[in-house]
Structures are given as C-alpha cells and as structure tokens.
Design an enzyme around this catalytic site. Structure first.
Site, PDB file in Angstrom:
ATOM      1  N   ASP A 115      13.592   2.797  10.589  1.00  0.00           N
ATOM      2  CA  ASP A 115      12.774   1.952  11.470  1.00  0.00           C
ATOM      3  C   ASP A 115      11.873   2.935  12.216  1.00  0.00           C
ATOM      4  O   ASP A 115      12.359   3.743  13.016  1.00  0.00           O
ATOM      5  CB  ASP A 115      13.670   1.180  12.443  1.00  0.00           C
ATOM      6  N   LEU A 170       0.831  -1.209   0.000  1.00  0.00           N
ATOM      7  CA  LEU A 170       0.000   0.000   0.000  1.00  0.00           C
ATOM      8  C   LEU A 170       0.866   1.261   0.000  1.00  0.00           C
ATOM      9  O   LEU A 170       0.536   2.258  -0.650  1.00  0.00           O
ATOM     10  CB  LEU A 170      -0.921   0.002   1.224  1.00  0.00           C
ATOM     11  N   TYR A 179      -2.707  -6.982  17.005  1.00  0.00           N
ATOM     12  CA  TYR A 179      -2.879  -6.211  15.770  1.00  0.00           C
ATOM     13  C   TYR A 179      -4.089  -5.277  15.886  1.00  0.00           C
ATOM     14  O   TYR A 179      -4.007  -4.083  15.573  1.00  0.00           O
ATOM     15  CB  TYR A 179      -3.052  -7.186  14.601  1.00  0.00           C
TER      16      TYR A 179
END
Ligand SMILES: NC(=O)c1ccc[n+]([C@@H]2O[C@H](COP(=O)([O-])OP(=O)(O)OC[C@H]3O[C@@H](n4cnc5c(N)ncnc54)[C@H](O)[C@@H]3O)[C@@H](O)[C@H]2O)c1
Length: 260
Positions: A64, A17, A166
C-alpha cells in the site's frame, strides 16, 4: 539508464498502465519489483514473467503506497533480492469523482483526503524511500544512479467537474517534479512525470461501450483511447534518455478535456 542488470519498482504494477510498464521493462531486460495492493494479479504476473525462461527477474511485494512500512518493504525487496535499486515508476493511483457540493450535500472530507493520500502522498512516500536506496548505488554512465517516473494526468491541467480531489492530487505530482529533480541531481537521480490522457485500462473497460466511444471521439488524433503499451514505451524512453529530467510530458493525442 540501461535496463539490463538494473532493478525497477513499478507501483500499481498489477494492472493497466503499471502492468504494461512492468512487461515493457522486463522485455527490455530489466529486473522488476511489482508493488501493488492486488496480490492475486501481482503474483500471477511475476510468475508468468519468471516462467518465460530468461531467469528470475520479477518479484511481487504487496504494497500500500500510503504506508511507510509497505513502501520500505518494496525497496528492501529490490535491494535484498536483486542487489540494488535504479528505477521507480509510480503508477498506483485511484480516481474517485465527487462534486464539491453534491445532491447529498458537501463532499465528505474523507473522499478528498483519500485520493490525495493515495495519488500524491503515496507517490512521495515511494520517492523518498526509493531515493535512499538509489543514492547508495554505484554511479553508471553520466554518473547516473537512478530514474523516477511519476504518473499524473491531464486532469492536472484541465480537470473536469467532479475532479477537484483527483486534479489536486495530480497537480501536486506535476508541481513536485522539478523541485525533487533539482534536489536529487546531486545524487545522479532523474525525476520525470507523464500526464496521460485517456487510456484503455481495466478501469476504462468497465464503462459502457457508448461511453468509451464518446470519450474516444473527444481525442483529436489519433481518434481512439491510448493503449497501455504506448504509456509503457514512453516510460521506458524516459528511462533510456538521460537528458529527460525535471519535466512533465502530456501523452494525450492533443486531448483538452471539457468541463464535463
Ligand atoms: N487509464 C487512464 O485513462 C488514466 C489517465 C490518466 C491518468 N491515469 C493514472 O494512471 C495510473 C494507473 O491507472 P490505470 O488506469 O492503469 O488504473 P488501474 O486501476 O488499472 O491500476 C491501478 C493499480 O494501482 C493499484 N493501487 C491502487 N491503490 C493502491 C495503493 N494504495 N497502493 C498500491 N497500489 C495501489 C491497484 O491495485 C491497481 O493494480 C493512475 O495513477 C491513474 O490516475 C490513468
């Protein structure tokens, strides 16, 4: 927020994405900093875009998103290389399914922490540092200085078994969208979140054909997985439309995920 002469950081911009969003923004005339862990793919994408003859408008910064110094380096590159920062699209994220109580016993706490650290805390880390740079910019139309688009998931609302970490990380992104938008309004910075359903990205391509098929069949209409460019177009529509602020948009073909 216009695209031409403005600079956008896309985290997770080397794949899926995020990559589609990098391409869409670049195609619309924007300058783009690809901020991703994956240097090989990120550098290749920046080179490909810069070779297409419309000037050097793409750069890669190995990032990161959970690290303060890495996130600052991506923001600094936008400012030093392109002269400022007007947009942040947060796409970096991982999914690491694990049951609370699995066959091996309780889920290791580190599994839960890692997904929250990358998806939620990484998103906030980028927001706080990007905001500081955006607030320094000259106001544009409507007094707008910046726009932030986060990526949650429909798991924020209907997470499946195995998605406690999640879903919590994505729910956190949905929940912070309004308070951050309210706070940053005085700087002319908007904050929106997209909650995608199921999209065909490298992550999904690794699944067997029949699993992809059964996932696609769970989507009411259109009866297929989403395409990354459909996500990218919504991200760009949010950038383009100044009235969109402080809200999360589901992009899911009316999918409501079952418990498993
Ligand atoms: N694909 C889907 O169906 C789907 C559905 C809902 C939500 N999402 C969310 O969309 C986002 C993008 O997913 P995708 O499917 O494109 O995945 P992807 O794996 O193709 O891309 C994710 C990118 O993020 C990068 N990344 C991972 N950890 C990072 C870190 N700590 N710092 C910087 N970069 C890091 C990876 O290197 C990779 O390039 C994720 O946040 C994911 O949770 C995806």
């Amino acid at each position: 927020m216009k695209f031409q002469d403005n600079t956008f950081i896309v985290t997770g911009g080397a794949s899926g994405l995020g990559e589609a969003t990098v391409r869409e923004l670049h195609g619309a005339g924007a300058r783009v900093v690809i901020a991703d862990l994956n240097a090989e793919r990120g550098e290749a994408l920046a080179s490909e875009l810069n070779e297409n003859g419309s000037g050097e408008r793409a750069a890669f910064q190995r990032t990161d998103v959970t690290r303060e110094d890495d996130a600052q380096a991506a923001v600094d590159l936008a400012v030093s290389h392109f002269g400022g920062l007007q947009g942040l699209i947060n796409c970096a994220g991982i999914g690491d399914p694990a049951k609370v109580l699995g066959r091996q016993g309780p889920q290791p706490l580190a599994t839960f922490s890692r997904v929250v650290q990358i998806n939620l805390i990484g998103t906030f880390n980028m927001i706080r540092l990007a905001t500081a740079a955006m607030a320094e910019g000259e106001p544009q139309a409507d007094g707008e200085r910046g726009v932030i688009v986060n990526t949650a998931s429909v798991a924020a609302y209907d997470g499946q078994i195995g998605q406690a970490g999640y879903a919590a990380s994505k729910g956190g992104i949905v929940s912070m969208t309004l308070p951050v938008a309210r706070e940053l309004a005085r700087h002319g910075i908007r904050v929106m979140t997209i909650a995608p359903g199921l999209f065909m990205t490298p992550l999904m391509e690794t699944l067997p054909e029949e699993v992809q098929q059964s996932l696609a069949e769970s989507i009411p209409f259109p009866h297929r997985l989403g395409r990354p460019d459909e996500f990218a177009r919504l991200a760009c529509q949010i950038v383009d439309n100044a009235m969109m602020n402080g809200e999360t948009i589901r992009l899911d073909g009316a999918l409501r995920m079952a418990p498993r």
